[in-house]
Motif scaffolding. Sequence first.
Motif, PDB file in Angstrom:
ATOM      1  N   TYR A 239       0.854  -1.194   0.000  1.00  0.00           N
ATOM      2  CA  TYR A 239       0.000   0.000   0.000  1.00  0.00           C
ATOM      3  C   TYR A 239       0.886   1.238   0.000  1.00  0.00           C
ATOM      4  CZ  TYR A 239      -3.494  -3.404   1.603  1.00  0.00           C
ATOM      5  OH  TYR A 239      -4.324  -4.492   1.730  1.00  0.00           O
ATOM      6  N   ASN A 240       1.599   1.457  -1.094  1.00  0.00           N
ATOM      7  CA  ASN A 240       2.575   2.549  -1.091  1.00  0.00           C
ATOM      8  C   ASN A 240       1.946   3.935  -1.178  1.00  0.00           C
ATOM      9  OD1 ASN A 240       1.855   1.922  -3.796  1.00  0.00           O
ATOM     10  ND2 ASN A 240       3.725   2.864  -4.573  1.00  0.00           N
ATOM     11  N   ILE A 241       0.761   4.042  -1.770  1.00  0.00           N
ATOM     12  CA  ILE A 241       0.089   5.343  -1.881  1.00  0.00           C
ATOM     13  C   ILE A 241      -1.122   5.364  -0.963  1.00  0.00           C
ATOM     14  CG2 ILE A 241      -0.998   7.010  -3.422  1.00  0.00           C
ATOM     15  CD1 ILE A 241       1.949   6.458  -4.037  1.00  0.00           C
ATOM     16  N   ASN A 242      -1.142   6.296  -0.009  1.00  0.00           N
ATOM     17  CA  ASN A 242      -2.255   6.319   0.939  1.00  0.00           C
ATOM     18  C   ASN A 242      -3.502   6.975   0.351  1.00  0.00           C
ATOM     19  OD1 ASN A 242      -2.507   9.279   1.883  1.00  0.00           O
ATOM     20  ND2 ASN A 242      -0.320   8.894   2.100  1.00  0.00           N
ATOM     21  N   SER A 243      -4.633   6.780   1.022  1.00  0.00           N
ATOM     22  CA  SER A 243      -5.924   7.235   0.509  1.00  0.00           C
ATOM     23  C   SER A 243      -5.999   8.749   0.367  1.00  0.00           C
ATOM     24  CB  SER A 243      -7.047   6.768   1.443  1.00  0.00           C
ATOM     25  OG  SER A 243      -7.075   5.358   1.533  1.00  0.00           O
ATOM     26  N   VAL A 244      -5.461   9.483   1.329  1.00  0.00           N
ATOM     27  CA  VAL A 244      -5.520  10.942   1.280  1.00  0.00           C
ATOM     28  C   VAL A 244      -4.704  11.468   0.114  1.00  0.00           C
ATOM     29  CG1 VAL A 244      -5.006  13.070   2.530  1.00  0.00           C
ATOM     30  CG2 VAL A 244      -5.936  11.104   3.763  1.00  0.00           C
ATOM     31  N   THR A 245      -3.509  10.934  -0.059  1.00  0.00           N
ATOM     32  CA  THR A 245      -2.655  11.342  -1.177  1.00  0.00           C
ATOM     33  C   THR A 245      -3.359  11.104  -2.512  1.00  0.00           C
ATOM     34  OG1 THR A 245      -0.522  11.069  -0.069  1.00  0.00           O
ATOM     35  CG2 THR A 245      -0.549  10.738  -2.447  1.00  0.00           C
ATOM     36  N   ALA A 246      -3.908   9.913  -2.690  1.00  0.00           N
ATOM     37  CA  ALA A 246      -4.578   9.582  -3.951  1.00  0.00           C
ATOM     38  C   ALA A 246      -5.771  10.507  -4.193  1.00  0.00           C
ATOM     39  CB  ALA A 246      -5.033   8.124  -3.940  1.00  0.00           C
ATOM     40  N   ASP A 247      -6.537  10.781  -3.153  1.00  0.00           N
ATOM     41  CA  ASP A 247      -7.713  11.639  -3.286  1.00  0.00           C
ATOM     42  C   ASP A 247      -7.328  13.062  -3.667  1.00  0.00           C
ATOM     43  OD1 ASP A 247     -10.696  11.970  -2.791  1.00  0.00           O
ATOM     44  OD2 ASP A 247      -9.901  13.470  -1.408  1.00  0.00           O
ATOM     45  N   LEU A 248      -6.321  13.619  -2.979  1.00  0.00           N
ATOM     46  CA  LEU A 248      -5.886  14.979  -3.275  1.00  0.00           C
ATOM     47  C   LEU A 248      -5.306  15.077  -4.691  1.00  0.00           C
ATOM     48  CD1 LEU A 248      -4.244  15.945   0.136  1.00  0.00           C
ATOM     49  CD2 LEU A 248      -6.347  16.885  -0.843  1.00  0.00           C
ATOM     50  N   ALA A 249      -4.589  14.035  -5.119  1.00  0.00           N
ATOM     51  CA  ALA A 249      -4.006  14.041  -6.463  1.00  0.00           C
ATOM     52  C   ALA A 249      -5.099  14.027  -7.530  1.00  0.00           C
ATOM     53  CB  ALA A 249      -3.078  12.838  -6.629  1.00  0.00           C
ATOM     54  N   VAL A 250      -6.115  13.178  -7.339  1.00  0.00           N
ATOM     55  CA  VAL A 250      -7.221  13.117  -8.304  1.00  0.00           C
ATOM     56  C   VAL A 250      -7.925  14.468  -8.395  1.00  0.00           C
ATOM     57  CG1 VAL A 250      -9.511  12.137  -8.722  1.00  0.00           C
ATOM     58  CG2 VAL A 250      -7.597  10.632  -8.142  1.00  0.00           C
ATOM     59  N   LYS A 251      -8.154  15.099  -7.253  1.00  0.00           N
ATOM     60  CA  LYS A 251      -8.808  16.415  -7.246  1.00  0.00           C
ATOM     61  C   LYS A 251      -7.969  17.449  -7.996  1.00  0.00           C
ATOM     62  CE  LYS A 251     -11.749  16.180  -3.128  1.00  0.00           C
ATOM     63  NZ  LYS A 251     -11.839  14.722  -3.077  1.00  0.00           N
ATOM     64  N   ALA A 252      -6.650  17.425  -7.773  1.00  0.00           N
ATOM     65  CA  ALA A 252      -5.760  18.377  -8.447  1.00  0.00           C
ATOM     66  C   ALA A 252      -5.746  18.158  -9.950  1.00  0.00           C
ATOM     67  CB  ALA A 252      -4.348  18.261  -7.883  1.00  0.00           C
ATOM     68  N   LEU A 253      -5.800  16.906 -10.373  1.00  0.00           N
ATOM     69  CA  LEU A 253      -5.798  16.599 -11.796  1.00  0.00           C
ATOM     70  C   LEU A 253      -7.075  17.093 -12.475  1.00  0.00           C
ATOM     71  CD1 LEU A 253      -4.296  13.016 -11.576  1.00  0.00           C
ATOM     72  CD2 LEU A 253      -3.248  14.956 -12.769  1.00  0.00           C
TER      73      LEU A 253
END
Length: 347
Positions: A239-253
């Motif tokens: 689980y190298n990428i945590n849920s918060v990181t993934a969520d914030l990245a998707v929003k930024a994209l």
Amino acid sequence: MVESLIREHFRNFQPYRSARSTIRSAKVFLDANELPWRNSSHYKHLSLNRYPDPFQKELRAHLARRHHVPPEMVFTGVGSDEIIDLIIRLFCDPAHDRVLVCDPTYGVYRVAAEVNAVDVVSCELNEDFQAEAQRIQELQSGAVKVIFLCSPNNPTGNLLRRRDIVDVCRNSECIVVVDEAYIDFAGPGKSVIGDVLGRENLIVLRTMSKAFGLAGIRLGYCIADPRVVEYLLKIKAPYNINSVTADLAVKALGKPASLKKNIERVVRQRSLLIQGLKRLDHVVEVYPSDANFLLVRFQNAEAVYSRLLKIGIVLRKRNDERLRGCLRITVGTAEENRLLMKELQRI
């Protein structure tokens, strides 16, 4: 070709299968030894008591759409640094294989190699800080498995010539990694991501730490041949990428206008900073930059660095032999840049 470059150790490697590797949707999860209640510090709509998607499928799909490639060609890591480490581990046998770097450049390539007991071959950039394909080819041997090229290069700030990158890929029997952490500041059409589809030995690194302004979430990614991505997914942490990181990245994209604004601000401030620095008597040279920083040579860099540090302005010293007398200056806000120039004018 790429299959023959993979370390023998990994060709039949069986990755750890986490509880979320196969099933992501269900009414009741009783398979991963998780606490079944939401944590009181849950992040918005995310259930942080549950493990994140180990394959980051939603995030990778968004990144794939941004770069017009299939999701199977996208791998995400904890910053680009994790991906650099994994690439070396994937392709280089310790105490046997080598990586080639073009100095002066980003120090993590060398550090990651040393951590993995892999020797480093150094190819000096030319006087214009360009990587010459012919020189790289001359320094290659059967032991060189990975070549790192940083474009725009850190700490010099310049784009590498596309023809040299293409020539290295075409004439090398090894993996070529092009680190494009700062490419968004170089203008459109400068990336080599489009070349990955036709060159299985090319890997392009990207990050959300720079133009996206998300250094704090530690999210890097690469575009590579699907077989390379498949192997990287096997050997990464579950689980190298945590849920918060993934969520914030998707929003930024999903906010391209914000990205565009960030880039425009940096480019505008970069231009103003260059103009101001060139007017200072104790500045010897301001090197051309395609990034969000400038490499500047001073008559007395140590004195400048120390003076600014005392008043709370921190620049980056360079210890590379060729860069003695140079400081690396990140492009700040208009207010930060004005303060910097005011203090430099007093020296």
